[in-house]
Design a protein around this motif. Structure first.
Motif, PDB file in Angstrom:
ATOM      1  N   HIS A   1     -14.045   8.241   1.436  1.00 47.38           N
ATOM      2  CA  HIS A   1     -13.078   7.677   0.344  1.00 47.38           C
ATOM      3  C   HIS A   1     -13.945   7.205  -0.990  1.00 47.38           C
ATOM      4  CE1 HIS A   1     -14.400   4.398   2.817  1.00 47.38           C
ATOM      5  NE2 HIS A   1     -13.576   3.552   2.086  1.00 47.38           N
TER       6      HIS A   1
ATOM      7  N   HIS B   1     -11.602   6.644  13.624  1.00 45.93           N
ATOM      8  CA  HIS B   1     -11.481   7.927  14.379  1.00 45.93           C
ATOM      9  C   HIS B   1     -12.498   8.021  15.538  1.00 45.93           C
ATOM     10  CE1 HIS B   1     -10.594  12.155  15.309  1.00 45.93           C
ATOM     11  NE2 HIS B   1      -9.535  11.960  14.332  1.00 45.93           N
TER      12      HIS B   1
ATOM     13  N   GLN C   1      -2.137   6.363  -4.211  1.00 49.09           N
ATOM     14  CA  GLN C   1      -3.168   6.650  -3.510  1.00 49.09           C
ATOM     15  C   GLN C   1      -4.363   6.373  -4.091  1.00 49.09           C
ATOM     16  OE1 GLN C   1      -3.871  11.135  -2.953  1.00 49.09           O
ATOM     17  NE2 GLN C   1      -2.190  10.725  -1.131  1.00 49.09           N
TER      18      GLN C   1
ATOM     19  N   ARG D   1      -8.083  16.393   8.749  1.00 55.50           N
ATOM     20  CA  ARG D   1      -9.421  15.743   9.379  1.00 55.50           C
ATOM     21  C   ARG D   1      -9.208  14.629  10.299  1.00 55.50           C
ATOM     22  NH1 ARG D   1     -12.941  13.556   4.683  1.00 55.50           N
ATOM     23  NH2 ARG D   1     -12.914  15.451   3.842  1.00 55.50           N
ATOM     24  N   TYR D   2      -8.024  14.021  10.142  1.00 61.21           N
ATOM     25  CA  TYR D   2      -7.907  12.931  10.871  1.00 61.21           C
ATOM     26  C   TYR D   2      -6.831  13.192  12.131  1.00 61.21           C
ATOM     27  CZ  TYR D   2     -10.540   9.490   8.598  1.00 61.21           C
ATOM     28  OH  TYR D   2     -11.438   8.804   8.146  1.00 61.21           O
TER      29      TYR D   2
ATOM     30  N   LEU E   1       2.585   2.230   2.794  1.00 56.78           N
ATOM     31  CA  LEU E   1       2.472   2.909   4.124  1.00 56.78           C
ATOM     32  C   LEU E   1       3.452   2.356   5.027  1.00 56.78           C
ATOM     33  CD1 LEU E   1      -1.301   2.471   4.347  1.00 56.78           C
ATOM     34  CD2 LEU E   1      -0.183   4.289   3.669  1.00 56.78           C
TER      35      LEU E   1
ATOM     36  N   LEU F   1       1.015  -1.052  -0.132  1.00 56.87           N
ATOM     37  CA  LEU F   1      -0.001   0.081   0.047  1.00 56.87           C
ATOM     38  C   LEU F   1       0.839   1.304  -0.144  1.00 56.87           C
ATOM     39  CD1 LEU F   1      -2.658  -0.983   2.617  1.00 56.87           C
ATOM     40  CD2 LEU F   1      -3.110  -0.902   0.208  1.00 56.87           C
TER      41      LEU F   1
ATOM     42  N   ARG G   1      -5.004   6.705   5.854  1.00 61.01           N
ATOM     43  CA  ARG G   1      -3.946   6.710   4.610  1.00 61.01           C
ATOM     44  C   ARG G   1      -4.538   5.361   3.579  1.00 61.01           C
ATOM     45  NH1 ARG G   1       0.163   8.631   8.100  1.00 61.01           N
ATOM     46  NH2 ARG G   1       0.186  10.681   7.550  1.00 61.01           N
ATOM     47  N   ALA G   2      -4.662   4.256   4.250  1.00 59.85           N
ATOM     48  CA  ALA G   2      -5.060   2.833   3.577  1.00 59.85           C
ATOM     49  C   ALA G   2      -6.188   3.179   2.831  1.00 59.85           C
ATOM     50  CB  ALA G   2      -5.266   1.845   4.517  1.00 59.85           C
ATOM     51  N   LYS G   3      -7.123   4.103   3.313  1.00 51.65           N
ATOM     52  CA  LYS G   3      -8.459   4.327   2.368  1.00 51.65           C
ATOM     53  C   LYS G   3      -8.140   5.261   1.250  1.00 51.65           C
ATOM     54  CE  LYS G   3     -11.831   5.755   5.045  1.00 51.65           C
ATOM     55  NZ  LYS G   3     -12.563   6.689   6.136  1.00 51.65           N
ATOM     56  N   GLY G   4      -6.585   5.688   1.079  1.00 48.91           N
ATOM     57  CA  GLY G   4      -6.379   6.445  -0.238  1.00 48.91           C
ATOM     58  C   GLY G   4      -6.634   7.922   0.029  1.00 48.91           C
ATOM     59  N   LEU G   5      -7.161   8.438   1.176  1.00 47.20           N
ATOM     60  CA  LEU G   5      -7.402   9.841   1.278  1.00 47.20           C
ATOM     61  C   LEU G   5      -6.012  10.570   0.981  1.00 47.20           C
ATOM     62  CD1 LEU G   5      -9.437   9.691   4.451  1.00 47.20           C
ATOM     63  CD2 LEU G   5     -10.372   9.580   2.198  1.00 47.20           C
ATOM     64  N   SER G   6      -6.067  11.776   0.597  1.00 45.13           N
ATOM     65  CA  SER G   6      -5.104  12.815   0.348  1.00 45.13           C
ATOM     66  C   SER G   6      -4.237  13.101   1.462  1.00 45.13           C
ATOM     67  CB  SER G   6      -5.574  14.077  -0.436  1.00 45.13           C
ATOM     68  OG  SER G   6      -6.047  15.002   0.576  1.00 45.13           O
ATOM     69  N   GLU G   7      -2.978  13.254   1.599  1.00 42.65           N
ATOM     70  CA  GLU G   7      -2.300  13.786   2.626  1.00 42.65           C
ATOM     71  C   GLU G   7      -2.816  14.729   3.468  1.00 42.65           C
ATOM     72  OE1 GLU G   7      -0.255  11.522   3.673  1.00 42.65           O
ATOM     73  OE2 GLU G   7       0.259  12.545   5.588  1.00 42.65           O
TER      74      GLU G   7
ATOM     75  N   LYS H   1     -14.488  10.191  -2.813  1.00 44.04           N
ATOM     76  CA  LYS H   1     -13.074  10.497  -3.386  1.00 44.04           C
ATOM     77  C   LYS H   1     -12.828   9.403  -4.821  1.00 44.04           C
ATOM     78  CE  LYS H   1      -8.116  11.558  -2.894  1.00 44.04           C
ATOM     79  NZ  LYS H   1      -7.246  10.638  -2.605  1.00 44.04           N
ATOM     80  N   HIS H   2     -12.925   8.536  -4.434  1.00 45.29           N
ATOM     81  CA  HIS H   2     -12.510   7.457  -5.468  1.00 45.29           C
ATOM     82  C   HIS H   2     -13.650   7.229  -6.556  1.00 45.29           C
ATOM     83  CE1 HIS H   2      -9.138   6.337  -3.188  1.00 45.29           C
ATOM     84  NE2 HIS H   2      -9.526   5.712  -2.260  1.00 45.29           N
TER      85      HIS H   2
ATOM     86  N   ARG I   1      -5.092   2.832  -3.190  1.00 44.29           N
ATOM     87  CA  ARG I   1      -5.451   2.474  -1.977  1.00 44.29           C
ATOM     88  C   ARG I   1      -6.995   2.624  -1.557  1.00 44.29           C
ATOM     89  NH1 ARG I   1      -0.451   4.900  -0.403  1.00 44.29           N
ATOM     90  NH2 ARG I   1      -1.370   7.079   0.396  1.00 44.29           N
ATOM     91  N   GLY I   2      -7.440   1.742  -0.969  1.00 50.02           N
ATOM     92  CA  GLY I   2      -8.830   1.968  -0.539  1.00 50.02           C
ATOM     93  C   GLY I   2      -9.948   1.817  -1.761  1.00 50.02           C
TER      94      GLY I   2
END
Lengths: 329, 323
Positions: free
Chosen positions: A115, A103, A84, B238-239, A57, A55, B226-232, A118-119, A87-88
């Motif tokens: 996500h 979270h 990116q 947000r996190y 990471l 990934l 990050r694993a969800k592919g969200l932007s940095e 976004k995706h 991922r997800g």
């Protein structure tokens, strides 16, 4: 034909206070579409690092070498944006501890939809509808209300289901589940495993199941790789590996499973010694200090993966017959 | 409420414990015995202490803080004239120190142990350690005396037309008037005193933010994000920042208290007509009603700020809402 996810000679180096150290060595894996692939091994054997490297990471300063391809595309050399986007969406991951992987201050709905929006470019309403459906799929009652709730309002098992729902939102081709049931009660475990298996069948998704629990593995995995000190030391068809383990370490793992029938008073068996440190493994076969079968040659070179048909193990003692053949060949 | 009674009691007793006679401090060099007696009579200074205190409380609940012995105005009038000036300074300091403090803190945490982090560490350590009065004098020397870039004190140049009084904030009022010259002049007067307050606050916020961010930087849910592919950017704002927010809000409460305390020093150095300067002037002239008034006012503000901080926790963290 090439596998959906294929690793060839994947090695990982991580920075340590004593300098950069290799923690994963030359890992080969091939996961087919729709397959449940089990990766077993104790803590520190490099299972999680291998998956995190896919990934992109890895912890800061970590480097990957070797090849990894997903659906024929090289993923290690892809740029940041491309990874990116992967991922997800195509490659999703579920983490070990559901109590910490959500979270605490964001609603379940937000974490499910962000996500996907976004995706997949979904609108807020579309994403919410999909999320509610996804929660039903993982058997969370009243999905609509759950979207507005916060993680602390759910139990551990429910949270893991939510985490799985998050990972599944974009219908990934591969779900990497890193010890998804370790932090959960046994009864909840079974539910999560059944869920993974059902989703695999329904959605045709491959699952890479990382666990140190061979009991979990035996119930659903089709293929298994066992890792020790950063190397794959045995791999093959799940039934073969579990019925006729060829590496002494795998045998030890299976032997140390508690048997419900034996009753109290029976001494639990364990593998003697402590797991090899991945930062400073013993010379030769990393398992030899704990191995009852070890011979002098085990201390010499790192044993290669020796194949007997579809089943491979990195042991020069148990695989002696094949070893000599390969040496001849 | 209990807290407020405690505050009045403590500040009352403290002012009584101060040696010296307010009459002597206020009546000039050679007071006559008659004028001293008249002064004592006028302000009720000869009554027994409990009587004085109860009288004071009785007046207080009617919104009467007494009459300043120095300005001969009701303390409430003095305060209402001076509070906007201090508030403008405080808001300036808090807004800028929050923006930069949080920014610096996040940056330092993300670039941990790199040059940026080390640089910011030196800067913030200096910002916290350097005494405010020294910094104020240094700023005054360099920017006003030496280079003449910024005004040396006050809220406006004597030649500048003051804005119509709406909010009491010269900058805001000038903008409401549409008078950019006045705005710019008011803003320039804010920079030095505000900057001194900012430098300290920014350092405090930055250090707290850095450690709060570091605490959550490697949290599982951040990795999951990050694993969800969200932007940095999304991951950080947000996190990470969201999770660090309760700590940042806590330090904001601290910063607020520091800004109020710092205002006493800064307002005197820069001749800023706010309650800090008023507090100082009334303290040196033993102007008891004024000292009490300022103390109670500041304590009240402080209690309100703490209340707001507590309420913010509940807004930020849903887990607090339940309990």
């Amino acid at each position: 034909m090439s596998a959906l996810l294929e690793l060839q000679g994947l090695s990982i180096r991580l920075p340590t206070p004593a300098g950069s150290r290799a923690v994963v060595h030359e890992v080969d894996l091939a996961v087919e579409a729709g397959q449940i692939y089990g990766i077993a091994g104790e803590s520190g054997s490099g299972k999680t690092m291998t998956m995190l490297s896919l990934l992109g990471l890895l912890p800061r300063g970590g480097t990957v070498h070797g090849r990894a391809s997903f659906a024929g595309r090289d993923i290690l050399s892809a740029d940041k944006k491309a990874r990116q986007a992967l991922r997800g969406r195509d490659l999703s991951m579920v983490f070990q501890d559901p109590m910490t992987s959500l979270h605490p201050m964001l609603t379940v709905g937000k974490q499910l939809t962000e996500h996907a929006r976004k995706h997949l470019g979904l609108s807020k309403g579309e994403a919410a509808a999909r999320a509610a459906q996804m929660l039903e799929d993982v058997r969370i009652p009243d999905g609509e209300a759950a979207l507005r709730a916060y993680p602390h309002e759910f139990s551990g098992g429910m949270r893991q289901r939510i985490a799985i729902a998050i990972a599944l939102m974009c219908e990934p081709q591969i779900l990497i589940a890193d010890e998804p049931t370790t932090a959960l009660d046994v009864t909840v475990q079974a539910g999560i495993l059944a869920l993974l298996d059902r989703l695999r069948r329904e959605k045709g998704m491959a699952v890479v199941l990382i666990t140190h629990d061979l009991g979990v593995m035996s119930s659903i995995a089709e293929r298994i790789s066992v890792m020790y000190a950063g190397r794959v030391i045995e791999s093959g068809d799940a039934r073969d590996v579990l019925k006729q383990p060829s590496h002494p370490y795998t045998r030890g793992l299976l032997g140390s499973l508690p048997q419900p029938g034996l009753g109290a008073g029976t001494e639990l068996r364990s593998i003697p010694g402590v797991p090899a440190s991945p930062l400073d493994p013993p010379r030769g076969c990393a398992f030899h200090p704990r191995c009852a079968l070890a011979v002098d040659a085990c201390k010499e070179g790192v044993p290669p993966l020796l194949r007997r048909g579809d089943h491979a193990a990195a042991c020069i003692v148990t695989m002696r017959d094949v070893a000599s053949e390969e040496v001849v060949a | 409420m209990l807290l407020l009674i405690g505050i009045t009691l403590i500040s009352f007793l403290l002012t009584q414990a101060v040696p010296g006679d307010p009459a002597l401090a206020n009546l000039g060099q050679h007071p006559t015995p008659e004028s001293i007696r008249a002064f004592h009579e006028k302000y009720g200074l000869d009554d027994p202490l409990p009587v004085q205190y109860v009288n004071y409380l009785g007046n207080l609940v009617q919104g009467d803080l007494g009459v300043s012995q120095q300005t001969h105005q009701p303390v409430t009038d003095d305060l209402s004239k001076l509070v906007p000036a201090t508030a403008e300074l405080a808001v300036f300091a808090i807004v800028f120190s929050t923006i930069f403090g949080v920014g610096f803190g996040v940056l330092a945490a993300l670039k941990r142990d790199r040059a940026v982090d080390h640089g910011l560490r030196v800067f913030t350590l200096a910002g916290i350690s350097v005494p405010m009065f020294w910094l104020g004098l240094l700023g005054l020397y360099l920017f006003f005396f030496k280079w003449g870039l910024l005004p040396g004190g006050g809220r406006l140049d004597p030649t500048t037309t003051p804005p119509t009084d709406v909010t009491g904030f010269n900058t805001v009022d000038a903008l409401l008037d549409g008078n950019l010259n006045t705005f710019w002049d008011a803003f320039k007067h804010l920079i030095l005193p505000g900057g001194v307050l900012v430098l300290y606050s920014v350092s405090l916020i930055s250090r707290y933010t850095r450690s709060a961010v570091l605490e959550v930087l490697h949290a599982d849910y951040v990795r999951a994000a990050r694993a969800k592919g969200l932007s940095e950017f999304t991951v950080v704002t947000r996190y990470i920042l969201r999770a660090a927010l309760p700590s940042i809000v806590t330090v904001m409460g601290l910063v607020f208290a520091n800004v109020l305390a710092g205002a006493v020093l800064v307002e005197n150095i820069f001749n800023w007509p706010g309650i800090g300067q008023y507090a100082y002037k009334s303290a040196v002239s033993l102007d008891l009603p004024a000292i009490m008034g300022v103390s109670i006012f500041i304590a009240l503000v402080y209690v309100i700020v703490n209340l707001i901080v507590d309420l913010l926790y509940a807004v930020i963290d849903p887990r607090v809402r339940l309990s």
